[in-house]
Motif scaffolding. Sequence first.
Motif, PDB file in Angstrom:
ATOM      1  N   GLY A   1       0.792  -1.220   0.000  1.00 66.24           N
ATOM      2  CA  GLY A   1       0.000   0.000   0.000  1.00 66.24           C
ATOM      3  C   GLY A   1       0.825   1.270   0.000  1.00 66.24           C
ATOM      4  N   HIS A   2       2.030   1.190   0.581  1.00 66.16           N
ATOM      5  CA  HIS A   2       2.836   2.409   0.711  1.00 66.16           C
ATOM      6  C   HIS A   2       4.259   2.260   0.187  1.00 66.16           C
ATOM      7  CE1 HIS A   2      -0.126   4.819   2.991  1.00 66.16           C
ATOM      8  NE2 HIS A   2      -0.590   3.616   3.249  1.00 66.16           N
ATOM      9  N   ALA A   3       4.643   1.054  -0.241  1.00 66.34           N
ATOM     10  CA  ALA A   3       6.016   0.837  -0.719  1.00 66.34           C
ATOM     11  C   ALA A   3       6.445   1.803  -1.830  1.00 66.34           C
ATOM     12  CB  ALA A   3       6.191  -0.614  -1.176  1.00 66.34           C
ATOM     13  N   PRO A   4       5.541   2.146  -2.792  1.00 62.03           N
ATOM     14  CA  PRO A   4       5.990   3.038  -3.875  1.00 62.03           C
ATOM     15  C   PRO A   4       6.436   4.423  -3.392  1.00 62.03           C
ATOM     16  CG  PRO A   4       3.960   1.904  -4.503  1.00 62.03           C
ATOM     17  CD  PRO A   4       4.177   1.624  -3.044  1.00 62.03           C
ATOM     18  N   THR A   5       6.062   4.814  -2.168  1.00 61.26           N
ATOM     19  CA  THR A   5       6.527   6.089  -1.611  1.00 61.26           C
ATOM     20  C   THR A   5       8.056   6.133  -1.593  1.00 61.26           C
ATOM     21  OG1 THR A   5       4.530   6.331  -0.277  1.00 61.26           O
ATOM     22  CG2 THR A   5       6.463   7.534   0.492  1.00 61.26           C
ATOM     23  N   ASP A   6       8.686   4.968  -1.518  1.00 54.88           N
ATOM     24  CA  ASP A   6      10.146   4.834  -1.512  1.00 54.88           C
ATOM     25  C   ASP A   6      10.759   5.515  -0.286  1.00 54.88           C
ATOM     26  OD1 ASP A   6      12.820   4.485  -2.027  1.00 54.88           O
ATOM     27  OD2 ASP A   6      12.757   5.223  -4.091  1.00 54.88           O
ATOM     28  N   TYR A   7      10.517   4.880   0.858  1.00 54.36           N
ATOM     29  CA  TYR A   7      10.968   5.446   2.138  1.00 54.36           C
ATOM     30  C   TYR A   7      12.490   5.579   2.211  1.00 54.36           C
ATOM     31  CZ  TYR A   7       6.220   4.897   3.955  1.00 54.36           C
ATOM     32  OH  TYR A   7       4.872   4.996   4.169  1.00 54.36           O
ATOM     33  N   ALA A   8      13.210   4.672   1.546  1.00 53.02           N
ATOM     34  CA  ALA A   8      14.683   4.757   1.571  1.00 53.02           C
ATOM     35  C   ALA A   8      15.129   6.068   0.917  1.00 53.02           C
ATOM     36  CB  ALA A   8      15.294   3.561   0.846  1.00 53.02           C
ATOM     37  N   LYS A   9      14.468   6.431  -0.168  1.00 55.33           N
ATOM     38  CA  LYS A   9      14.799   7.695  -0.840  1.00 55.33           C
ATOM     39  C   LYS A   9      14.362   8.880   0.025  1.00 55.33           C
ATOM     40  CE  LYS A   9      14.471  10.173  -5.162  1.00 55.33           C
ATOM     41  NZ  LYS A   9      14.362  10.008  -6.611  1.00 55.33           N
ATOM     42  N   TRP A  10      13.198   8.747   0.668  1.00 56.87           N
ATOM     43  CA  TRP A  10      12.661   9.844   1.486  1.00 56.87           C
ATOM     44  C   TRP A  10      13.604  10.223   2.624  1.00 56.87           C
ATOM     45  CZ3 TRP A  10      10.925  10.445   6.609  1.00 56.87           C
ATOM     46  CH2 TRP A  10      10.201  11.613   6.860  1.00 56.87           C
ATOM     47  N   ARG A  11      14.286   9.209   3.177  1.00 60.69           N
ATOM     48  CA  ARG A  11      15.183   9.469   4.322  1.00 60.69           C
ATOM     49  C   ARG A  11      16.151  10.609   4.030  1.00 60.69           C
ATOM     50  NH1 ARG A  11      15.536   4.937   8.188  1.00 60.69           N
ATOM     51  NH2 ARG A  11      17.221   6.127   9.103  1.00 60.69           N
TER      52      ARG A  11
ATOM     53  N   PRO B   1      11.005  17.571  -3.338  1.00 59.88           N
ATOM     54  CA  PRO B   1       9.969  16.598  -3.713  1.00 59.88           C
ATOM     55  C   PRO B   1      10.460  15.713  -4.856  1.00 59.88           C
ATOM     56  CG  PRO B   1       9.043  18.798  -3.527  1.00 59.88           C
ATOM     57  CD  PRO B   1      10.532  18.949  -3.453  1.00 59.88           C
ATOM     58  N   TYR B   2      10.051  14.453  -4.858  1.00 56.54           N
ATOM     59  CA  TYR B   2      10.443  13.550  -5.951  1.00 56.54           C
ATOM     60  C   TYR B   2       9.228  12.782  -6.446  1.00 56.54           C
ATOM     61  CZ  TYR B   2      10.635  10.125  -2.099  1.00 56.54           C
ATOM     62  OH  TYR B   2      10.333   9.346  -0.995  1.00 56.54           O
ATOM     63  N   ARG B   3       9.274  12.478  -7.731  1.00 57.25           N
ATOM     64  CA  ARG B   3       8.161  11.767  -8.369  1.00 57.25           C
ATOM     65  C   ARG B   3       8.266  10.279  -8.106  1.00 57.25           C
ATOM     66  NH1 ARG B   3       6.213  13.847 -14.279  1.00 57.25           N
ATOM     67  NH2 ARG B   3       4.684  12.226 -13.893  1.00 57.25           N
ATOM     68  N   VAL B   4       7.116   9.646  -7.926  1.00 60.64           N
ATOM     69  CA  VAL B   4       7.082   8.183  -7.872  1.00 60.64           C
ATOM     70  C   VAL B   4       6.051   7.703  -8.893  1.00 60.64           C
ATOM     71  CG1 VAL B   4       7.880   7.913  -5.488  1.00 60.64           C
ATOM     72  CG2 VAL B   4       5.441   8.198  -5.929  1.00 60.64           C
TER      73      VAL B   4
END
Length: 186
Positions: A63-73, A78-81
Motif C-alpha cells: 500500500g505504501h512501498a511506492p513512496t520509496d521510504y529509503a529515498k525519502w530518508r 519533492p520527488y516523483r514516484v
Amino acid sequence: HPSYHHRNSIQQLELPQRKAALIVPAFETLHYRLTFPKSKAELLSMLDMGSLYTFRYHVWPKGHAPTDYAKWRTATVPYRVAWQPDFEPYVVVRRDCPKYDQRFVGFGWNKVSHIMELDAQEYELLVLPNAFMIHMPHAPSFDISKFRLSAGYRGCLQTLREEFHQDLSRRYGAAALKYLTAERSP
C-alpha cells in the motif's frame, strides 16, 4: 512553525499550473502514547530505534512501498514516484481533483481507486521530503471487521472493483489497460 513551512514548500511547487498529488509519507506506532517527533531527523531516529514503522509495514507493505521510504530518508526536494498496484498513499490535492468513487464506502479500495484515477488523469505523484504523518493504533472499525468476517462483503467489493475497472476503460481507453493487467498478474 511547521504548517507555515509546509505551506511555503507547497507554494513553491506552483500547483495551480500543474496536476499533482502531494504524498505525505505515512508511519505508524504500535504504542498508544507517543511524543510526536518535532522534525524529520527526530522521526528518523525513532524509526531506527523501532518505536515507529513505515505505515502498514507488517500487514500490507504494498500500500505504501511506492513512496520509496529509503529515498525519502535523504530527500530534500519533492520527488516523483510511479503508480503501482494497490498504492494508497495519503495525498494533498487541489479541491478540483477527481472525487472519491462513492461505491467504495466502508472498508476497502477507496484510496486505491482514487489514486488510480489520479494516475489515469496524469497527475504527478510527488512525495514531500519534509512532511510526515503518524497513524496511531485504534480499535478495528466496524467495516474492516465485516470485510474480514464476511465472504459476501468481500464478494461485493470484488464486483465493485470490476465495475470500476470497466468505467476506467470507458473513460480513459487504452491508457487504463495497465490497471487491469496489474490487477490480474499474481
